[in-house]
Design an enzyme around this catalytic site. Sequence first.
Site, PDB file in Angstrom:
ATOM      1  N   GLU A  31       9.429  34.676  14.333  1.00  0.00           N
ATOM      2  CA  GLU A  31       9.760  34.730  12.899  1.00  0.00           C
ATOM      3  C   GLU A  31       9.942  33.278  12.501  1.00  0.00           C
ATOM      4  OE1 GLU A  31      12.518  34.200  10.309  1.00  0.00           O
ATOM      5  OE2 GLU A  31      13.665  35.934  11.026  1.00  0.00           O
ATOM      6  N   CYS A  85      16.474  32.386   6.520  1.00  0.00           N
ATOM      7  CA  CYS A  85      15.017  32.585   6.502  1.00  0.00           C
ATOM      8  C   CYS A  85      14.589  33.310   5.227  1.00  0.00           C
ATOM      9  CB  CYS A  85      14.563  33.346   7.736  1.00  0.00           C
ATOM     10  SG  CYS A  85      15.614  34.732   8.128  1.00  0.00           S
TER      11      CYS A  85
HETATM   12  P1  NAP Z   1      13.363  24.938  16.281  1.00  0.00           P
HETATM   13  O1  NAP Z   1      13.211  23.469  16.318  1.00  0.00           O
HETATM   14  O2  NAP Z   1      12.145  25.725  16.005  1.00  0.00           O
HETATM   15  O3  NAP Z   1      14.006  25.364  17.677  1.00  0.00           O
HETATM   16  C1  NAP Z   1      14.190  26.723  18.028  1.00  0.00           C
HETATM   17  C2  NAP Z   1      14.171  26.877  19.528  1.00  0.00           C
HETATM   18  O4  NAP Z   1      12.872  26.574  20.009  1.00  0.00           O
HETATM   19  C3  NAP Z   1      15.109  25.945  20.247  1.00  0.00           C
HETATM   20  O5  NAP Z   1      15.608  26.645  21.364  1.00  0.00           O
HETATM   21  C4  NAP Z   1      14.233  24.805  20.697  1.00  0.00           C
HETATM   22  O6  NAP Z   1      14.787  24.286  21.867  1.00  0.00           O
HETATM   23  C5  NAP Z   1      12.905  25.500  20.956  1.00  0.00           C
HETATM   24  N1  NAP Z   1      11.730  24.664  20.684  1.00  0.00           N
HETATM   25  C6  NAP Z   1      11.420  24.072  19.510  1.00  0.00           C
HETATM   26  N2  NAP Z   1      10.237  23.439  19.607  1.00  0.00           N
HETATM   27  C7  NAP Z   1       9.791  23.661  20.857  1.00  0.00           C
HETATM   28  C8  NAP Z   1       8.630  23.262  21.561  1.00  0.00           C
HETATM   29  N3  NAP Z   1       7.667  22.527  20.995  1.00  0.00           N
HETATM   30  N4  NAP Z   1       8.505  23.657  22.842  1.00  0.00           N
HETATM   31  C9  NAP Z   1       9.475  24.392  23.433  1.00  0.00           C
HETATM   32  N5  NAP Z   1      10.587  24.789  22.828  1.00  0.00           N
HETATM   33  C10 NAP Z   1      10.755  24.428  21.550  1.00  0.00           C
HETATM   34  O7  NAP Z   1      14.439  25.386  15.220  1.00  0.00           O
HETATM   35  P2  NAP Z   1      15.914  24.835  14.925  1.00  0.00           P
HETATM   36  O8  NAP Z   1      16.353  23.930  15.998  1.00  0.00           O
HETATM   37  O9  NAP Z   1      16.713  26.004  14.682  1.00  0.00           O
HETATM   38  O10 NAP Z   1      15.809  24.079  13.555  1.00  0.00           O
HETATM   39  C11 NAP Z   1      14.810  23.170  13.227  1.00  0.00           C
HETATM   40  C12 NAP Z   1      14.047  23.658  12.009  1.00  0.00           C
HETATM   41  O11 NAP Z   1      13.621  25.003  12.208  1.00  0.00           O
HETATM   42  C13 NAP Z   1      14.832  23.728  10.729  1.00  0.00           C
HETATM   43  O12 NAP Z   1      14.901  22.497  10.077  1.00  0.00           O
HETATM   44  C14 NAP Z   1      14.056  24.779   9.958  1.00  0.00           C
HETATM   45  O13 NAP Z   1      12.989  24.185   9.286  1.00  0.00           O
HETATM   46  C15 NAP Z   1      13.532  25.719  10.974  1.00  0.00           C
HETATM   47  N6  NAP Z   1      14.267  27.010  11.094  1.00  0.00           N
HETATM   48  C16 NAP Z   1      13.802  28.077  10.423  1.00  0.00           C
HETATM   49  C17 NAP Z   1      14.458  29.285  10.537  1.00  0.00           C
HETATM   50  C18 NAP Z   1      13.974  30.484   9.825  1.00  0.00           C
HETATM   51  O14 NAP Z   1      14.658  31.486   9.892  1.00  0.00           O
HETATM   52  N7  NAP Z   1      12.860  30.452   9.166  1.00  0.00           N
HETATM   53  C19 NAP Z   1      15.589  29.414  11.323  1.00  0.00           C
HETATM   54  C20 NAP Z   1      16.039  28.298  12.018  1.00  0.00           C
HETATM   55  C21 NAP Z   1      15.344  27.106  11.891  1.00  0.00           C
HETATM   56  P3  NAP Z   1      14.922  22.708  22.152  1.00  0.00           P
HETATM   57  O15 NAP Z   1      15.188  22.057  20.833  1.00  0.00           O
HETATM   58  O16 NAP Z   1      16.033  22.630  23.121  1.00  0.00           O
HETATM   59  O17 NAP Z   1      13.624  22.354  22.750  1.00  0.00           O
END
Ligand code: NAP
Length: 504
Positions: free
Chosen positions: A251, A288
């Site tokens: 999602e 989200c």
């Molecule tokens: P995220 O960067 O997507 O991270 C979510 C999970 O995925 C974390 O456990 C992260 O772990 C892992 N991850 C991220 N990129 C990865 C990769 N390339 N390879 C392997 N694992 C990976 O989300 P976030 O930390 O919650 O927030 C960052 C951004 O995500 C926000 O600024 C927002 O834009 C978006 N977000 C959207 C929603 C939604 O509901 N639409 C919800 C939350 C966040 P590690 O960081 O430890 O690698």
Amino acid sequence: METTIKFAAINPATEQELTGQFPQHNEQNVDLAAAAANEVAKAYRQTTPQQRHDLLHAIADSLEEARETIVARAKLESALPEARLNGELSRTTAQLRLFASVVMGGLWQEAVFDSANPQREPLPKPDIRRQNIALGPVAVFGASNFPLAFSTAGGDTASALAAGCPVVVKGHPAHPGTSDIVAKCIAKALKNQALPQAIFTLLQGTSHELGQAVVKHPMIKAVGFTGSIHGGRALFDLAQQRPEPIPFFGELGASNPVFILPGRMKNQHQTLAEEYLLSMNMGCGQFCTKPAVVFVEKGENSSQFLNAVRQGIENHQGQTMLTSGIKRNYLEQSEKRAQQKGLSLTQSTPDQGVPSKLFETTSEAWRNNPQWQEEIFGPQSVVVICETGEEMIALSQELAGSLTATIHADEADYPLAKRLLPELEEVAGRIVFNAWPTGVEVSYAMVHGGPYPASTMPASTSVGAEAIKRWLRPVAYQSVPDALLPTSLQQANPLNVRRSVDGK
Ligand code: NAP
């Protein structure tokens, strides 16, 4: 599962380290967790619905017992207010209990019977019976924005355990202490139910490699993820590139378009402005389902609406974001957007926390800048001023996939609403009428999904009873003797499973 390398949580309000050290798990830990989960998978799949029902209730009870500790730690790690976290914990336990009822209800099993017809010409028709079974060990990624309801014991874990799948959680590094307490509650529930601990494992760490190793592990059979498009897409691609590709239920991101039709605007502009401000700023815009774009028709009523929204934005108090990384992304992306031609900006100037931002634009500029549909996580939103209702319909046809789409309409607007609705069905998993998209009911009919990038699996939902189906696959049993069939498909129906027989 211990390691020598540890990490600490950061308090986003002070940007200081919090007490407690958490293990940086590595590939070897992933291997141990997945192998242990695989070892118990068959036996767990064959537990009775009653056993899984009791486990889910035991986890919910255990979380309730630890409520105070969980909420206190989650508050330090997320900067979310206590009332919100208490509500989120109640939602988490309600989800676990809902899935306990879903397991007992039996519909998830989808038992379907085709009767044999030995006399059929030219060939006899065999007896075929179908049911769904658990996929095997699954991985769940904790989400930063719901440290409880979409994390360690959140909806993905609850639905997977209900389906009969062992779960390996990759905790979100923003709230390791919360994840740790919740994992201990799950361990306690497993012990009390005399079930193996390997049914649930929490892995923690701050490196991308950990999540990648989980997704690539050959014993992991599906993944549930909530987060960014960037991270989710990288992991989705990895899941598809494996020698054995697996379902990846991501999602990712949504703009959740809202259409305010002219009749409704005329009668409700003040209320709509207040509700819009609440919805876009809720949880500091870190939902989200945040309404990231609102379409209105040009005119006196929408001018009054916009005046009220601008005023509300200017007066808005700042809030702390979940992590320094999310804050940096929000500020960078929204400042970059503000520099683009065709947008005007109103923003708050808080003493603390991040500013709320309202962008306004014309339908023409919106059409020429499809990148404005991309999610900016945080308290900002765009209002698109359309010349006519026809233009709203035209713009609805250019929307990217989204979790929700909303129509605000009075009866006078129904002719336009009736044309808009089928356009919105094309792009969204949930259509909302005269309400705002934030707040997702956890229930039987709910859909939290939609075309990409809302979800990587548009045929599924990550919230509500149907979410259990993500972790199941159908098996058909052809001409298998009654004595050898799984109990749920035996003729006498000892488990009283609901069945469809010959299409009825
Ligand atoms: P995220 O960067 O997507 O991270 C979510 C999970 O995925 C974390 O456990 C992260 O772990 C892992 N991850 C991220 N990129 C990865 C990769 N390339 N390879 C392997 N694992 C990976 O989300 P976030 O930390 O919650 O927030 C960052 C951004 O995500 C926000 O600024 C927002 O834009 C978006 N977000 C959207 C929603 C939604 O509901 N639409 C919800 C939350 C966040 P590690 O960081 O430890 O690698």
